[in-house]
Design an enzyme around this catalytic site. Sequence first.
Site, PDB file in Angstrom:
ATOM      1  N   MET A 146      -2.669  -1.945   2.230  1.00  0.00           N
ATOM      2  CA  MET A 146      -1.423  -1.172   2.193  1.00  0.00           C
ATOM      3  C   MET A 146      -0.417  -1.833   1.255  1.00  0.00           C
ATOM      4  SD  MET A 146      -0.790   0.618   5.869  1.00  0.00           S
ATOM      5  CE  MET A 146      -0.168  -0.819   6.725  1.00  0.00           C
ATOM      6  N   ALA A 166       1.827  -4.900  -0.668  1.00  0.00           N
ATOM      7  CA  ALA A 166       2.575  -6.114  -0.295  1.00  0.00           C
ATOM      8  C   ALA A 166       1.592  -7.271  -0.167  1.00  0.00           C
ATOM      9  CB  ALA A 166       3.366  -5.895   0.987  1.00  0.00           C
ATOM     10  N   HIS A 186      -4.997 -11.237   1.196  1.00  0.00           N
ATOM     11  CA  HIS A 186      -5.638 -10.137   0.480  1.00  0.00           C
ATOM     12  C   HIS A 186      -6.417 -10.675  -0.726  1.00  0.00           C
ATOM     13  CE1 HIS A 186      -2.047  -8.070   2.307  1.00  0.00           C
ATOM     14  NE2 HIS A 186      -3.006  -7.263   2.700  1.00  0.00           N
ATOM     15  N   GLN A 219      -0.982   5.976  10.626  1.00  0.00           N
ATOM     16  CA  GLN A 219      -1.251   4.864  11.539  1.00  0.00           C
ATOM     17  C   GLN A 219       0.022   4.165  12.013  1.00  0.00           C
ATOM     18  OE1 GLN A 219      -3.538   2.812   8.357  1.00  0.00           O
ATOM     19  NE2 GLN A 219      -2.578   0.933   9.133  1.00  0.00           N
ATOM     20  N   GLU A 270     -10.076 -10.913   9.211  1.00  0.00           N
ATOM     21  CA  GLU A 270     -10.270 -11.119  10.643  1.00  0.00           C
ATOM     22  C   GLU A 270      -8.957 -11.268  11.397  1.00  0.00           C
ATOM     23  OE1 GLU A 270     -12.971 -14.382  10.988  1.00  0.00           O
ATOM     24  OE2 GLU A 270     -14.720 -13.166  10.412  1.00  0.00           O
ATOM     25  N   LEU A 303      -0.971 -15.495   7.325  1.00  0.00           N
ATOM     26  CA  LEU A 303      -0.372 -14.697   6.271  1.00  0.00           C
ATOM     27  C   LEU A 303      -0.328 -13.227   6.688  1.00  0.00           C
ATOM     28  CD1 LEU A 303      -1.888 -16.163   2.983  1.00  0.00           C
ATOM     29  CD2 LEU A 303       0.355 -16.565   3.990  1.00  0.00           C
ATOM     30  N   SER A 304       0.794 -12.605   6.415  1.00  0.00           N
ATOM     31  CA  SER A 304       0.990 -11.194   6.747  1.00  0.00           C
ATOM     32  C   SER A 304       2.029 -10.622   5.805  1.00  0.00           C
ATOM     33  CB  SER A 304       1.476 -11.045   8.197  1.00  0.00           C
ATOM     34  OG  SER A 304       1.892  -9.714   8.456  1.00  0.00           O
ATOM     35  N   SER A 305       1.842  -9.357   5.424  1.00  0.00           N
ATOM     36  CA  SER A 305       2.848  -8.691   4.597  1.00  0.00           C
ATOM     37  C   SER A 305       4.188  -8.627   5.313  1.00  0.00           C
ATOM     38  CB  SER A 305       2.380  -7.276   4.242  1.00  0.00           C
ATOM     39  OG  SER A 305       1.163  -7.324   3.521  1.00  0.00           O
TER      40      SER A 305
END
Length: 306
Positions: free
Chosen positions: A52, A54, A59, A83, A170, A206-208
């Site tokens: 998605m 960002a 990624h 979603q 994961e 790590l996350s957008s």
Amino acid sequence: MLNYTLFCTVFLLEKKSDNWILMKTIHTINELQQQLAAVRERNEKIGFVPTMGALHDGHASLVRKSVSENAVTVVSIFVNPTQFNDKKDLEKYPRTLEADSLLLEKEGASFVFVPTVEEMYPQPDTRQFNYAPLDTVMEGAFRPGHFNGVCQIVSKLFDAVKPDRAYFGEKDFQQLAIIREMTRQLDLPIEIVGCAIVREPDGLALSSRNARLSAVERENALKISQSLFKSTTFALTHSVAETQRFVEEAIWASEGLQLEYFSIVNGRTLQTVQRWEDAEEIVGCITVFCGEVRLIDNIPYKTSKK
């Protein structure tokens, strides 16, 4: 200036299957399928990384793995509206296409597919996907309809790309399990490849969504991974229930954090376990609000059945 720009562009070219090509941005399914038809004529493997946008190094790790295992890698960037339970969350989701494209080109992606909502949903998608009990617990319980939206878009993207392999992180452990089940039930000839969580040096997954954290909130968010890491040692000498309480109390005691759920589950069925002997793969899955930002993480536990 034009010659200098052309000179620099040449150095951005990636070598794919003995042909020098530049990463191509595509906006329509028809054009994407035309491009990939030539790849299939050469009997080359196609890897696919749905995102998605960002993008971050998590990624990038998926793209690197795909590039290493396939002749061609397609990366999609599409913020899927079906979603999102909360329209405000959809509006706030970061969109950084220019930076994303630079990252993907650097990592060697062949195509970046950036469709519009109208391209992916020319008509409303009324399909219902039911993968109970995988999609009725944890995220499924707290975000009704979320995984139906995920399956709608992933199945559409699979149909558009028709990859040999598809790569998922994961960190979204439940999503990965559901995508695998969807692929199995639809009998799709796609290998689903799960890739390990990528973390910051201090442990934060790590996350957008991390981009929305203030400096103070980011510091508070560290307690999530710290609690999970500590719980793996605690679990060696304590029961499942005691480990559950250990993590929950650690989060409840942390400033700026609000626990939504922490579940210790069978890694294959996603159902809660009562004893460490109950499954060969056991995973602790957590969702926490840090301020207004919803963060997820998970950790595997060693069990006596391994």
